[in-house]
Enzyme design. Structure first.
Site, PDB file in Angstrom:
ATOM      1  CG  HIS A 160      21.835  13.693 -32.139  1.00 49.33           C
ATOM      2  ND1 HIS A 160      21.566  12.372 -31.861  1.00 49.33           N
ATOM      3  CD2 HIS A 160      23.123  13.746 -32.536  1.00 49.33           C
ATOM      4  CE1 HIS A 160      22.652  11.655 -32.095  1.00 49.33           C
ATOM      5  NE2 HIS A 160      23.613  12.467 -32.510  1.00 49.33           N
ATOM      6  CG  ASN A 215      15.675  13.876 -31.805  1.00 52.15           C
ATOM      7  OD1 ASN A 215      15.304  13.557 -30.666  1.00 52.15           O
ATOM      8  ND2 ASN A 215      16.763  13.367 -32.355  1.00 52.15           N
TER       9      ASN A 215
HETATM   10  C1  GRF Z   1      19.755  13.834 -24.045  1.00 53.38           C
HETATM   11  O1  GRF Z   1      21.143  13.809 -23.988  1.00 53.38           O
HETATM   12  C2  GRF Z   1      19.319  14.022 -25.451  1.00 53.38           C
HETATM   13  O2  GRF Z   1      20.179  14.834 -26.186  1.00 53.38           O
HETATM   14  C3  GRF Z   1      19.368  12.628 -25.964  1.00 53.38           C
HETATM   15  O3  GRF Z   1      18.918  11.825 -24.908  1.00 53.38           O
HETATM   16  C4  GRF Z   1      19.155  12.503 -23.688  1.00 53.38           C
HETATM   17  C5  GRF Z   1      17.861  12.653 -22.981  1.00 53.38           C
HETATM   18  O4  GRF Z   1      17.997  13.057 -21.678  1.00 53.38           O
HETATM   19  N1  GRF Z   1      18.634  12.493 -27.178  1.00 53.38           N
HETATM   20  P1  GRF Z   1      16.727  13.333 -20.782  1.00 53.38           P
HETATM   21  O5  GRF Z   1      15.910  12.043 -20.725  1.00 53.38           O
HETATM   22  O6  GRF Z   1      15.965  14.476 -21.382  1.00 53.38           O
HETATM   23  O7  GRF Z   1      17.295  13.659 -19.431  1.00 53.38           O
END
Ligand code: GRF
Length: 228
Positions: free
Chosen positions: A114, A112
């Protein structure tokens, strides 16, 4: 010509898909020796689905609203991924809390990203929380997924200085730029067999990583970059 030893990824999204886009680019440029076997979204309206379709990647919508329980939804995810012979499952802005039904079958091959310097600020609204706390820096962490929400062992972490007058949106944009670099890099380490989740934690080249993972220095030599 078919590429030998290409890893197969499943990418799970809920929204925009910028991280998915980074994986698509990295696979296309071969800086990541992988192909994306399937993109799954729980949100039928996720803009990231169009990115996958444009790249010719199979997509599936598994809408959590169609299931009575988290476990039922998770079982449907497992079923969809199991058919694809996937080496690594990438959660890329996948906004669902996962149960053991999903996490256990993919233990050690589930990552994941984060948007905080874990262990600070697990959960939501990370950038606003960093601003409210008066932090000097924010950042982003790629980590292995365990049953603890945003609590699995960190792999890579990039720090982003907070600037005077920052808003959560501006900060998120600068953090996102780092996400797009470090997430495919972590996947590459995994597919190269360098990165593993063991009983000790995340290990790179047999060395246990520090609790915050590898600090992404921002200026890695070209040979370590993933994006073209
Ligand atoms: C990112 O900021 C990621 O860190 C978080 O959700 C967002 C996803 O963005 N978990 P995207 O859909 O990849 O543009």
């Amino acid at each position: 010509m078919a590429q030998p030893n290409k890893g197969r990824l499943a990418v799970l999204i809920s929204g925009r898909g910028s991280n998915l886009g980074a994986f698509i680019d990295a696979c296309a440029s071969r800086s990541l020796p992988a192909e994306i076997g399937i993109v799954i979204s729980n949100n039928p309206d996720a803009p990231g689905l169009a990115l996958a379709r444009e790249a010719g990647i199979p997509t599936a919508v598994i809408n959590h609203r169609d299931y009575d329980s988290r476990e039922g939804f998770d079982a449907a995810l497992v079923h969809a991924i199991a058919k694809q012979e996937i080496d690594l499952v990438i959660l890329a802005g996948f906004m669902r809390i996962l149960t053991p039904v999903f996490v256990e079958p993919f233990a050690g091959r589930l990552m994941n990203i984060h948007p905080s310097l874990l262990p600070r600020y697990p959960g939501l609204n990370t950038h606003q929380r960093a601003l409210d706390a008066g932090d000097a820096e924010a950042g982003v962490t790629v980590h292995f997924v365990t049953l603890e929400l945003d609590g699995g062992p960190p792999i890579l972490q990039a720090r982003v200085p907070i600037e005077p007058g920052d808003t959560a949106e501006r900060l998120a944009e600068r953090v996102n730029a780092q996400e797009l670099v470090i997430y495919p890099l972590a996947a590459r380490w995994f597919l190269e067999g360098r990165l593993q989740l063991t009983a000790r934690g995340a290990e790179l080249d047999g060395e246990l990583l520090p609790p915050e993972g590898v600090a992404y220095p921002g200026e890695l030599p070209d040979t370590h970059r993933v994006r073209a």
